[in-house]
Design an enzyme around this catalytic site. Structure first.
Site, PDB file in Angstrom:
ATOM      1  N   PHE A  32      10.756  74.493 -16.314  1.00  0.00           N
ATOM      2  CA  PHE A  32      11.080  73.167 -16.813  1.00  0.00           C
ATOM      3  C   PHE A  32      11.939  73.322 -18.064  1.00  0.00           C
ATOM      4  O   PHE A  32      11.514  73.939 -19.042  1.00  0.00           O
ATOM      5  CB  PHE A  32       9.818  72.364 -17.113  1.00  0.00           C
ATOM      6  CG  PHE A  32      10.145  70.965 -17.507  1.00  0.00           C
ATOM      7  CD1 PHE A  32      10.422  69.998 -16.544  1.00  0.00           C
ATOM      8  CD2 PHE A  32      10.210  70.597 -18.843  1.00  0.00           C
ATOM      9  CE1 PHE A  32      10.763  68.699 -16.908  1.00  0.00           C
ATOM     10  CE2 PHE A  32      10.555  69.306 -19.215  1.00  0.00           C
ATOM     11  CZ  PHE A  32      10.833  68.355 -18.243  1.00  0.00           C
ATOM     12  N   ASP A  57      16.917  69.497  -8.317  1.00  0.00           N
ATOM     13  CA  ASP A  57      15.606  70.132  -8.257  1.00  0.00           C
ATOM     14  C   ASP A  57      15.075  69.989  -6.818  1.00  0.00           C
ATOM     15  O   ASP A  57      15.453  70.767  -5.945  1.00  0.00           O
ATOM     16  CB  ASP A  57      14.716  69.455  -9.302  1.00  0.00           C
ATOM     17  CG  ASP A  57      13.357  70.090  -9.472  1.00  0.00           C
ATOM     18  OD1 ASP A  57      13.218  71.293  -9.197  1.00  0.00           O
ATOM     19  OD2 ASP A  57      12.416  69.402  -9.889  1.00  0.00           O
TER      20      ASP A  57
HETATM   21  P1  5GP Z   1      15.081  65.926  -8.015  1.00  0.00           P
HETATM   22  O1  5GP Z   1      15.108  64.527  -7.473  1.00  0.00           O
HETATM   23  O2  5GP Z   1      16.190  66.807  -7.511  1.00  0.00           O
HETATM   24  O3  5GP Z   1      13.747  66.573  -7.850  1.00  0.00           O
HETATM   25  O4  5GP Z   1      15.144  65.833  -9.568  1.00  0.00           O
HETATM   26  C1  5GP Z   1      16.185  65.416 -10.224  1.00  0.00           C
HETATM   27  C2  5GP Z   1      15.785  64.832 -11.561  1.00  0.00           C
HETATM   28  O5  5GP Z   1      14.531  65.345 -12.053  1.00  0.00           O
HETATM   29  C3  5GP Z   1      16.813  65.268 -12.556  1.00  0.00           C
HETATM   30  O6  5GP Z   1      17.855  64.317 -12.595  1.00  0.00           O
HETATM   31  C4  5GP Z   1      16.023  65.338 -13.828  1.00  0.00           C
HETATM   32  O7  5GP Z   1      16.004  64.060 -14.431  1.00  0.00           O
HETATM   33  C5  5GP Z   1      14.624  65.680 -13.417  1.00  0.00           C
HETATM   34  N1  5GP Z   1      14.345  67.143 -13.586  1.00  0.00           N
HETATM   35  C6  5GP Z   1      14.221  68.081 -12.613  1.00  0.00           C
HETATM   36  N2  5GP Z   1      13.979  69.305 -13.148  1.00  0.00           N
HETATM   37  C7  5GP Z   1      13.959  69.127 -14.489  1.00  0.00           C
HETATM   38  C8  5GP Z   1      13.775  70.021 -15.604  1.00  0.00           C
HETATM   39  O8  5GP Z   1      13.578  71.241 -15.498  1.00  0.00           O
HETATM   40  N3  5GP Z   1      13.825  69.456 -16.846  1.00  0.00           N
HETATM   41  C9  5GP Z   1      14.041  68.112 -17.037  1.00  0.00           C
HETATM   42  N4  5GP Z   1      14.081  67.686 -18.287  1.00  0.00           N
HETATM   43  N5  5GP Z   1      14.235  67.254 -16.008  1.00  0.00           N
HETATM   44  C10 5GP Z   1      14.186  67.758 -14.760  1.00  0.00           C
END
Ligand code: 5GP
Ligand code: MG
Length: 194
Positions: free
Chosen positions: A162, A113
């Site tokens: 999400f 993300d």
């Molecule tokens: P980042 O550090 O890249 O922003 O986020 C990674 C973590 O955020 C992922 O491992 C996940 O746990 C959570 N995350 C990011 N987007 C989503 C989403 O759309 N749904 C869910 N359930 N978790 C997300």
């Protein structure tokens, strides 16, 4: 090359507004990802590091599509999210138990993300002297990056929504759904979960 953004379909699951990736699409893509991984590593042993809890289902199914010798470890990262938005810095909870020095490490997560989580873990792993580090994610929301980071292997590119299911949660629920979809808005922040 990962497939292009998918068209959402109406959902047969009561909690989901729409299904972005179906069970059948996941199964098919995992076969191809497994083949890509085997082509990348040849006969080498792979040390897989799965980011739990989110990557549990993805890792379990993906590894069944890889014939290489595999060592498996897990890393737990604190959730730095409030509700459906990220807010702050990820922290490592619980450390790796396998030695990664001179190993080919494949880091597996559910979704990329902002990029903060994987860039933190990759820089941590690099300090342990691995022979190589690659990353594999089931889902990628490319438009949401806050730090520069691309995964080497991507299951599906998805739009900025999400999502839950297939390991991904909302307040620890919905990880057991066999597909990936968008939660109905009225199910976010239900009072009984406070
Ligand atoms: P980042 O550090 O890249 O922003 O986020 C990674 C973590 O955020 C992922 O491992 C996940 O746990 C959570 N995350 C990011 N987007 C989503 C989403 O759309 N749904 C869910 N359930 N978790 C997300
Ligand atoms: Mg996660």
């Amino acid at each position: 090359m990962p497939p292009v953004a998918l068209q959402p379909e109406p959902s047969p699951y009561p909690a989901l507004e729409s299904v972005l990736v179906s069970e059948a699409q996941i199964k098919k893509r995992l076969k191809k990802l497994g083949a890509e991984i085997m082509a990348l590593y040849g006969q080498e042993e792979i040390t897989v590091v799965a980011v739990i809890n989110g990557a549990i289902l993805f890792t379990a199914d993906l590894l069944r599509n890889i014939d290489n010798p595999i060592r498996l470890d897990c890393i737990r990262i604190s959730s730095y999210r409030n509700d459906t938005k990220s807010n702050g810095k990820p922290q490592v909870l619980g450390n790796l138990s396998l030695d990664l020095a001179n190993r080919h490490v494949l880091l597996i997560d559910d979704i990329l993300d902002t990029g903060k989580t994987l860039s933190l873990i990759v820089s941590m792993i690099r300090k342990l002297g691995p022979a190589s580090v690659r990353t594999c994610v089931l889902l990628d929301k490319r438009g949401r990056r806050e730090v520069e980071f691309e995964a080497d292997l991507v299951g599906f590119q998805i739009p900025d929504k999400f999502v839950v299911g297939y390991g991904l949660d909302y307040a620890e629920r919905y990880r057991n759904l066999p597909c990936i979809g968008v939660l109905k808005p009225h199910l976010q922040n239900p009072p009984e979960w406070a």
